[in-house]
Design an enzyme around this catalytic site. Structure first.
Site, PDB file in Angstrom:
ATOM      1  N   ARG A  18       1.487   5.918  16.535  1.00  0.00           N
ATOM      2  CA  ARG A  18       1.634   7.282  16.019  1.00  0.00           C
ATOM      3  C   ARG A  18       1.022   8.306  16.946  1.00  0.00           C
ATOM      4  NH1 ARG A  18      -1.440   5.574  10.500  1.00  0.00           N
ATOM      5  NH2 ARG A  18      -3.207   4.574  11.504  1.00  0.00           N
ATOM      6  N   TYR A  42     -11.232  -3.688   4.411  1.00  0.00           N
ATOM      7  CA  TYR A  42     -10.572  -2.414   4.667  1.00  0.00           C
ATOM      8  C   TYR A  42     -10.914  -1.489   3.512  1.00  0.00           C
ATOM      9  CZ  TYR A  42      -7.600   1.390   5.745  1.00  0.00           C
ATOM     10  OH  TYR A  42      -7.180   2.661   6.035  1.00  0.00           O
ATOM     11  N   ARG A  93       9.348   5.896  -3.753  1.00  0.00           N
ATOM     12  CA  ARG A  93       9.623   6.827  -4.861  1.00  0.00           C
ATOM     13  C   ARG A  93      11.094   7.208  -4.900  1.00  0.00           C
ATOM     14  NH1 ARG A  93       5.442  10.404  -2.585  1.00  0.00           N
ATOM     15  NH2 ARG A  93       3.447   9.546  -3.272  1.00  0.00           N
ATOM     16  N   ASP A 108     -11.126   2.535   2.175  1.00  0.00           N
ATOM     17  CA  ASP A 108     -10.919   3.974   2.342  1.00  0.00           C
ATOM     18  C   ASP A 108     -12.234   4.698   2.067  1.00  0.00           C
ATOM     19  OD1 ASP A 108      -8.326   4.334   3.244  1.00  0.00           O
ATOM     20  OD2 ASP A 108      -7.463   4.144   1.240  1.00  0.00           O
ATOM     21  N   ARG A 112      -8.770  -6.174  14.294  1.00  0.00           N
ATOM     22  CA  ARG A 112      -7.784  -5.466  15.104  1.00  0.00           C
ATOM     23  C   ARG A 112      -8.468  -4.209  15.607  1.00  0.00           C
ATOM     24  NH1 ARG A 112      -3.758  -6.943  17.533  1.00  0.00           N
ATOM     25  NH2 ARG A 112      -2.424  -5.143  17.112  1.00  0.00           N
ATOM     26  N   GLU A 150      -1.977   6.782  19.420  1.00  0.00           N
ATOM     27  CA  GLU A 150      -2.782   5.659  18.905  1.00  0.00           C
ATOM     28  C   GLU A 150      -2.079   4.343  19.260  1.00  0.00           C
ATOM     29  OE1 GLU A 150      -4.223   6.433  14.880  1.00  0.00           O
ATOM     30  OE2 GLU A 150      -3.884   4.321  14.418  1.00  0.00           O
ATOM     31  N   ARG A 179       0.827  -1.215   0.000  1.00  0.00           N
ATOM     32  CA  ARG A 179       0.000   0.000   0.000  1.00  0.00           C
ATOM     33  C   ARG A 179       0.862   1.267   0.000  1.00  0.00           C
ATOM     34  NH1 ARG A 179      -4.058  -1.978   4.063  1.00  0.00           N
ATOM     35  NH2 ARG A 179      -3.256  -0.651   5.702  1.00  0.00           N
TER      36      ARG A 179
END
Ligand code: FAD
Ligand code: UDP
Length: 365
Positions: A279, A347, A175, A349, A248, A299, A171
């Protein structure tokens, strides 16, 4: 004649998009939501004049023009671009993995130098990567794997990287340019005023029952509407008769700090294993709020147990097979529609949820 055309179970984004188009088609809706607010996981709570993403950082991004045109027709979006940082034992790295990261890690300045190091380090992997560890090393080499991936991933998923499927790490973009944009999508931003603006406008005109669990009173709610759109979990709909699906979960620790700026960016990932959270989100940066104080959220990943929110489906073979059993039951229902991340055990978005809801609306109205 029933009292409503539709009873919408769940007040999240999927239902919201459906409700908006139902209303446009002249249909009436009753929303039944078990939480004490609408919005599902994109709900924001205003604390100290900052829109706090109550269920984790939500950044809207899409390459689907229909979805972007739709959301921007409902509310304005700002120009937020997600450029998170990784903190490994006090060392700061840019994400996703790009020339800035490679420069910080190895001091290299050109793509060729970075590629040469990664090529050398990935030699330890022979053949197709068999798990997340091998996939990560073959993408970015062992140094980055050890510092920026291993600890974070093992905390997030509660399992060793060698036992996790390779696709999870795919995911993330890799670059060879100096580009810290976490997403590859064409459009990105945060609703001006927070996600509640979007949600309130989409549900405008619906009747809403909060703090109400559809599964506690199914027959009654079925009798209220011509059809039911169900966006909750399928195992709960069928009283767990084949067993419970695994998830989860996450725990959020939110605090107000008497400083103007805590970390200078919306998201910092803590990638070492020893720090228990994955995070820290500093919410004011999503919308550039100008305030004396700041609100941050740590989190913590968690195993899911009864009573906790279900955040990430565990799409392994065992759970996927169990889900298919429930799905077969759902397909037998004549007056029910299904959609969203819970009912599809996926999952998803936000943009994909909207696209899927729009596709259902195309069929229904
Ligand atoms: P939900 O938002 O879960 O809504 C379903 C609603 O149904 C809930 O409010 C629930 O309480 C209610 N409900 C369930 N069962 C019942 C019942 N029996 N009776 C009554 N009500 C019921 N997406 C992005 O695009 N960008 C991001 O940055 C991003 N970050 C994320 C971060 C985290 C931590 C998580 C978990 C998800 C993230 N997502 C992100 C995904 C995003 O949250 C989802 O795409 C979206 O919220 C899904 O909407 P939904 O309507 O399908 O589900
Ligand atoms: N990941 C990582 N280090 C990071 C960020 C992400 O190793 O600093 C890995 C991790 O395995 C994670 C996956 O990349 O599960 C996908 O990251 P994403 O941000 O899409 O989702 P998350 O799982 O963090 O919500």
């Amino acid at each position: 004649m029933k009292r409503y055309d539709y009873v919408l179970v769940g007040g999240g984004l999927f239902s919201a998009v459906f409700a908006y188009h139902a209303k446009k088609a002249g249909k009436s809706c009753l929303v039944v939501e078990k939480r004490n607010h609408l919005g599902g996981n994109i709900y924001c709570e205003n604390i100290e004049n900052i829109n706090v993403h109550k269920y984790g950082a939500h950044i809207f991004h899409t390459s689907d023009k229909r979805v972007w045109d739709f959301v921007t027709s409902i509310c304005e979006f700002n120009n937020f671009v997600n450029s998170p940082l990784a903190n490994y034992k006090g060392e700061i790295y840019n994400l996703p993995f790009n020339m800035n990261t490679f420069n910080q890690m190895w001091g290299v300045t050109t793509a060729d130098e970075a590629k040469a190091i990664i090529e050398e380090q990935k030699k330890e992997i022979c053949g197709e990567p068999k798990n997340l560890e091998e996939q990560a090393i073959s993408l970015v080499g062992r140094d980055i794997y050890e510092k920026l991936i291993k600890g974070y991933t093992e905390k997030q998923w509660g399992r060793d990287c060698a036992e996790l499927p390779a696709f999870i790490i795919k995911r993330l973009p890799v670059r060879y340019t100096y580009d810290n944009n976490y997403f590859n999508d064409i459009y990105q931003g945060i609703p001006v005023g927070g996600y509640n603006v979007l949600i309130e406008r989409l549900f405008d005109g619906c009747e809403v029952l909060l703090n109400t669990d559809y599964n506690q009173n199914r027959e009654y709610f079925n009798s209220m509407g011509e059809k039911v759109l169900y966006t909750g979990t399928l195992d709960s709909l069928y009283d767990y008769k084949f067993g419970k699906l695994d998830y989860r979960s996450l725990k959020f620790e939110t605090v107000v700090l008497k400083v103007e700026d805590y970390q200078g960016v919306a998201v910092v990932n803590y990638t070492e294993r020893e720090v228990p959270y994955t995070r820290i989100i500093e919410h004011k940066h999503f919308e550039g709020a100008i305030t004396d104080k700041t609100v941050i959220t740590r989190e913590y990943p968690a195993d899911w147990q009864d009573g906790m929110e279900q955040y990430y489906p565990v799409n392994d073979d065992k759970n996927n097979q169990l889900f298919m059993k429930y799905k077969t039951e759902a397909e037998k229902e004549s007056n029910m529609l299904f959609g969203g991340r819970l009912a599809e055990y996926k999952y998803y978005d936000m943009d994909k949820v909207i696209a899927s809801a729009l596709a259902l609306c195309d069929k229904e109205f």
